[in-house]
Design an enzyme around this catalytic site. Structure first.
Site, PDB file in Angstrom:
ATOM      1  N   GLY A  76       0.812  -1.206   0.000  1.00 37.76           N
ATOM      2  CA  GLY A  76       0.000   0.000   0.000  1.00 37.76           C
ATOM      3  C   GLY A  76       0.846   1.256   0.000  1.00 37.76           C
ATOM      4  O   GLY A  76       2.052   1.215   0.273  1.00 37.76           O
ATOM      5  N   ASP A  77       0.197   2.362  -0.317  1.00 32.09           N
ATOM      6  CA  ASP A  77       0.875   3.646  -0.262  1.00 32.09           C
ATOM      7  C   ASP A  77      -0.158   4.739   0.011  1.00 32.09           C
ATOM      8  O   ASP A  77      -1.300   4.643  -0.431  1.00 32.09           O
ATOM      9  CB  ASP A  77       1.610   3.948  -1.567  1.00 32.09           C
ATOM     10  N   THR A  78       0.285   5.748   0.737  1.00 27.73           N
ATOM     11  CA  THR A  78      -0.579   6.895   1.039  1.00 27.73           C
ATOM     12  C   THR A  78       0.152   8.172   0.652  1.00 27.73           C
ATOM     13  O   THR A  78       1.323   8.335   0.984  1.00 27.73           O
ATOM     14  CB  THR A  78      -0.942   6.927   2.544  1.00 27.73           C
TER      15      THR A  78
END
EC number: 3.6.1.9
Length: 195
Positions: A76-78
């Site tokens: 994931g990435d934000t």
């Protein structure tokens, strides 16, 4: 319920984020953590959600062709987007201060992306939450940076921390998405992924 449906699968979380780890624990899931470093560089022409999805997929690279039949990799990435500008993780105190000053008294978008990968397929999805900050004083920004050292967080803040408690006027969208994972989408997508 989700744990029962995933009983024939081994989940691997490729994230050092304590928040993502806690989310999976809160969903009642068993998982292992495997961290493999990836240089988080993306093509400059990408915008907003494209950046978050690109980086989530990029983090699967070290695992390619190494996943067993029953394994599902979660990456994931934000990112934080202020108009067209992507704010990543601050390199130092000065950068953290500049980021928080730029977010003060304005709204921005937090985009979290998740990639699910197995030996046979891959799916990537994202969610967008709009966050509105009140006007932050220099003292509030300095206090927060000193107390919380937000150098591992996109946009230099964690909404669940002091700055979020005193500084966020309102949000439009998922709170958990701002913390790093669109949980409602993750739940839906992983059920579809294994069906």
């Amino acid at each position: 319920m989700l744990k029962e449906k995933l009983k024939n699968h081994q989940l691997i979380l490729a994230s050092g984020s304590p928040r993502r780890q806690q989310f999976l624990t809160d969903l009642g899931l068993d998982f292992s953590i495997e961290l493999k470093p990836v240089e988080e560089i993306y093509p400059p022409e990408l915008k907003g959600a494209q950046v978050a999805e690109y980086l989530a997929e990029l983090k699967t690279t070290p695992f390619k062709n190494k996943l067993k039949e029953n394994e599902i990799l979660i990456t994931g990435d934000t990112i934080v987007c202020l108009e067209e500008k992507v704010l990543g993780k601050p390199a130092n105190e000065e950068e953290a201060h500049q980021m928080l000053e730029s977010l003060s008294n304005r709204s921005h978008e937090v985009i979290s992306s998740v990639c699910l990968t197995s030996a046979k397929k891959s799916v990537v999805f994202h969610d967008v939450t709009k966050v509105f900050f009140k006007e932050l004083t220099t003292e509030e920004i300095s206090f927060y940076i000193q107390a919380h050292q937000p150098y591992d967080k996109a946009g230099a803040y964690g909404i669940q921390e002091w700055i979020g408690q005193i500084g966020v006027d309102k949000i439009e969208g998922s709170y958990f998405n701002v913390m790093g994972m669109p949980l409602h989408l993750f739940y839906k997508e992983i059920l579809e992924f294994i069906s």
